[in-house]
Every structure is written in C-alpha cells, then in structure tokens.
Design a protein around this motif. Structure first.
Motif, PDB file in Angstrom:
ATOM      1  N   GLU A 225       0.531  -1.118   0.478  1.00 39.55           N
ATOM      2  CA  GLU A 225      -0.084   0.035   0.049  1.00 39.55           C
ATOM      3  C   GLU A 225       0.974   0.707  -0.465  1.00 39.55           C
ATOM      4  OE1 GLU A 225      -3.198   0.250   2.884  1.00 39.55           O
ATOM      5  OE2 GLU A 225      -3.290  -2.237   2.970  1.00 39.55           O
ATOM      6  N   ILE A 226       0.691   2.160  -1.200  1.00 32.66           N
ATOM      7  CA  ILE A 226       2.258   2.784  -1.994  1.00 32.66           C
ATOM      8  C   ILE A 226       0.764   4.630  -1.435  1.00 32.66           C
ATOM      9  CG2 ILE A 226       3.764   3.778  -2.609  1.00 32.66           C
ATOM     10  CD1 ILE A 226       4.076   1.740  -1.738  1.00 32.66           C
ATOM     11  N   GLU A 227       1.130   5.544  -1.297  1.00 31.07           N
ATOM     12  CA  GLU A 227       0.327   6.946  -0.581  1.00 31.07           C
ATOM     13  C   GLU A 227       1.672   7.919  -0.985  1.00 31.07           C
ATOM     14  OE1 GLU A 227      -1.551   6.508   3.126  1.00 31.07           O
ATOM     15  OE2 GLU A 227      -2.329   4.902   2.633  1.00 31.07           O
ATOM     16  N   ILE A 228       0.803   9.059  -1.922  1.00 28.86           N
ATOM     17  CA  ILE A 228       1.484  10.400  -1.968  1.00 28.86           C
ATOM     18  C   ILE A 228       0.152  11.105  -1.729  1.00 28.86           C
ATOM     19  CG2 ILE A 228       1.830  11.217  -4.081  1.00 28.86           C
ATOM     20  CD1 ILE A 228       3.391   9.479  -4.262  1.00 28.86           C
ATOM     21  N   GLY A 229       1.287  12.311  -0.977  1.00 25.57           N
ATOM     22  CA  GLY A 229       0.353  13.546  -1.040  1.00 25.57           C
ATOM     23  C   GLY A 229       0.085  14.423  -2.319  1.00 25.57           C
ATOM     24  N   THR A 277       6.388   8.026 -11.665  1.00 26.19           N
ATOM     25  CA  THR A 277       4.719   6.997 -12.215  1.00 26.19           C
ATOM     26  C   THR A 277       3.165   6.975 -11.428  1.00 26.19           C
ATOM     27  OG1 THR A 277       5.837   6.137 -13.257  1.00 26.19           O
ATOM     28  CG2 THR A 277       3.432   5.213 -12.983  1.00 26.19           C
ATOM     29  N   LEU A 278       3.454   7.021  -9.964  1.00 24.33           N
ATOM     30  CA  LEU A 278       2.519   7.416  -8.745  1.00 24.33           C
ATOM     31  C   LEU A 278       2.780   8.719  -8.744  1.00 24.33           C
ATOM     32  CD1 LEU A 278       4.174   4.704  -6.110  1.00 24.33           C
ATOM     33  CD2 LEU A 278       1.824   4.276  -7.996  1.00 24.33           C
ATOM     34  N   ILE A 307       0.427  -1.197 -10.580  1.00 25.71           N
ATOM     35  CA  ILE A 307       0.146  -0.507  -9.610  1.00 25.71           C
ATOM     36  C   ILE A 307      -1.197  -0.272 -10.084  1.00 25.71           C
ATOM     37  CG2 ILE A 307      -0.145   1.496  -9.564  1.00 25.71           C
ATOM     38  CD1 ILE A 307       3.061   1.732 -10.873  1.00 25.71           C
ATOM     39  N   PHE A 308      -2.328  -0.467  -9.053  1.00 25.92           N
ATOM     40  CA  PHE A 308      -4.328  -0.191  -9.020  1.00 25.92           C
ATOM     41  C   PHE A 308      -3.776   1.379  -7.835  1.00 25.92           C
ATOM     42  CE2 PHE A 308      -3.705  -4.401  -9.815  1.00 25.92           C
ATOM     43  CZ  PHE A 308      -3.678  -4.542 -10.948  1.00 25.92           C
TER      44      PHE A 308
END
Length: 360
Positions: A225-229, A277-278, A307-308
């Motif tokens: 689980e990857i998160e971006i602000g 990319t994210l 990636i989803f």
C-alpha cells in the motif's frame, strides 16, 4: 493583520473521534501571532456549538470553552459574531478550516453550506468532496480517466434485501475471493471486511450496510500500500511516496487509531521510475475529481510491480503522525507550514471564484 480563522470540527459521523484528534493537533500547531482562532464544535447528534475565541495555546480540545447556551445554527457557526454588528471595521472570517472526516463534513454537505454563504474554506469543493467520499462514483471517474483499478461491483441496501443470494453470487462470479467489502461513503477503514468465504461475505455485507445504504466490493490483491500527498489547486504538487505496512490482514480502524498496529515507511523503497509514475497518477486522479487544496492518493503495488489506484481521500488524517502530513514533512514542508499553505490555497481558490460572472 492576523488571519481570522474558524476551526470546524467534530461532526455527525462515525469518524467524529478522528476529527477531534485532528482538531487537537491543528490547534496546537497554529501560531497565535498569525491567527485569530474561533472554534466551532459539531456534536455527534449534529448540534453546533460556538466556542469562545482562542487566546492562548491549549493542549486538548477538552480545554476549549463550550456550553449548551452557545448552541447556534450552522450559518451562525460559520459566521463571525462581528458580522452582526454595524461597525465597518469589524470583519467576518478570512477562512473556515473544516477539520471534518466522513459523512456530514467531508462529503460536500458542509462545503455546500459554505458556498451558499460565500465563505472561503480550506480544502476540496462540493463536487470533489462528494465524489471523493462516494467510492463508487470516484472509481467510475478514475475509469473515465484511464487509471488502472482492481475489479469492483456495488450494491444498494434495498437490492440486497430483496435478493441476498443474487448479490452474493454476483460477487463470487465477478470478483471472487478474497474480496473487500466497504461502505461507499465512509473513511478511516470503518465498516470494512476482508472476505475469503461465503460466510464471511454474508457477515461483511451486514456490517457494511450498517454504515451506508450503498456498498462496494473490491477484488483482493496481494500488494503493497503506497500513498502520495497532493497539495495545490490548479497546479498541484506531489509528495514523496510513503508505504503503509500493516501487521494485520489489512489497515483497519483499530490499526490506524487504537493499536498503532502498522508501520509507515517514508520515503517508500520503489523500483526506478515508479515514484514518478505514482506522482503522475496522483495528479491525474486529483484533476479527474476536480480537487483543490489537499488529497491523499492511495495505491496498490503488486509483487509484479503492477500499479492500481485504490482511492483518494479529500480530507485525510491530519495529525502530525498521520501519513499525509508526514509525507509532506519528508518532502520539505513541516506541519505548521503545511497548515498555513492550505489556508493560503483556500483563500486563493475563493478569490478565484469571485471572478465568476453570475448575471447575463
């Protein structure tokens, strides 16, 4: 001149307690040399209470002065008492900061009230807030934007109550096990179940429908689980990526807020080029839902590096120990500065809207 700020927190929502944690953190971080602060509390029953202006730092929202005699209407709560005077030197709030999570606060309802009153506020507008809260609508917008997602189906309570068996078969045929059941309009992992069998599926439907009339069922994937602000208005900036490592099967409410049963890794260790990319996908999601101010974009990354996008959160957890502020701290924006930038973005957005012509 100080910025006159109204802090709106609490709320008639299953995420009421989360909002109190957010309010506590923001109040401690605000610089009283820069801000005049009025607190407005919304009880779990939806009652609005206007507190006395904050004159000195407090350690907890429990120290704020509220009383039953201070109950006000929603409109009165969002307007400074100075608006009721005839002294032209008095002014209303420069900005409202809605520290509200979940329904009746993060879903466009309060944002709509502020729009009708023509008040500037921090964060996402009506459309982005409502679409970002409804996971089904949000995922439909992501699909239109070409963002990859896991398979999903949705149900409303009346359809399920009419034919339980048809709903369960649809999930088993189109999604399969494992799957995750979620209320469509709730955050903080409330009401979510992981299902690996028909028995768990039935229990998950029952649990999720306690919190909403609409639910979504998503395909389970083995993934990080990857998160971006995301921070900004028309030209958003993206943070470094962070990773949530849950010690349980999934990152549920207790893991987030009670047990601390998870680990955050910032920045996340990713293959070359994946962070970029994210970040680009986060920007696409932000713009697809017409967001403003802030968003946390959540992704799944499989063992094959597929990636989803999972979802966006238009009012993410906002204590100094929550992922969104930590992502920005690790991107060079400390907590107090982050709050001030959000206030500035809210005022910027409001000023832009004043340019719109409403007469023919």
């Amino acid at each position: 001149m100080k910025t006159k700020l109204c802090l709106l927190f609490g709320g008639k929502s299953a995420e009421h307690e989360v909002s109190l944690q957010t309010a506590k953190a923001v109040i401690k971080a605000l610089d009283l040399e820069k801000f005049d602060i009025d607190p407005v509390f919304i009880s779990p029953e939806g009652e609005w209470r206007k507190g006395t202006p904050l004159k000195s730092p407090v350690e907890d929202v429990a120290e704020l002065q509220f009383g039953s005699e201070q109950n006000v209407s929603a409109a009165e709560g969002l307007q400074s008492t100075s608006l009721q005077t005839i002294d032209s030197t008095d002014r209303g709030y420069d900005i409202i900061f809605p520290l509200l999570h979940g329904p009746n606060g993060e879903d466009g309802t309060v944002q709509g009230l502020m729009e009708v009153l023509n008040l500037p506020y921090v964060g996402n507008g009506v459309l982005a807030s409502s679409a970002g809260m409804d996971k089904v609508i949000m995922k439909n917008l992501f699909k239109e934007a070409g963002l990859p997602q896991v398979s999903y189906v949705s149900f409303i309570r009346s359809t399920w109550e009419t034919d339980h068996e048809a709903a369960y078969k649809k999930v088993e045929q189109e999604i399969g096990y494992p799957c995750f059941i979620k209320p469509a309009n709730l955050g903080s992992s409330v009401g979510i179940s992981k299902c690996t069998s028909r028995e768990e599926l039935e229990a998950g439907f029952t649990e999720a429908f306690l919190y909403d009339r609409k639910i979504i069922v998503e395909q389970g994937v083995k993934a990080r689980e990857i998160e971006i602000g995301v921070l900004g208005n028309d030209f958003p900036e993206m943070s470094v990526p962070g990773e949530i490592v849950a010690k349980k099967d999934f990152y549920d409410y207790k893991a987030k807020y009670v047990d601390g049963d998870s680990v955050m890794i910032i920045p996340a260790e990713l293959p070359d080029g994946m962070a970029e990319t994210l970040q680009q996908m986060s920007k696409t999601a932000f713009q697809a839902v017409d967001c403003s101010g802030l968003v946390r974009a959540d992704f799944f990354v499989t063992e094959e590096n597929e990636i989803f996008i999972n979802e966006i959160n238009t009012m993410p957890g906002f204590t100094p120990y929550s992922m969104f502020p930590l992502l920005w701290e690790n991107s060079g924006v400390p907590y107090a500065e982050l709050i001030e930038r959000l206030v500035a973005l809210g005022i910027e957005r409001h000023n832009e809207k004043q340019k719109i012509k409403y007469t023919v």
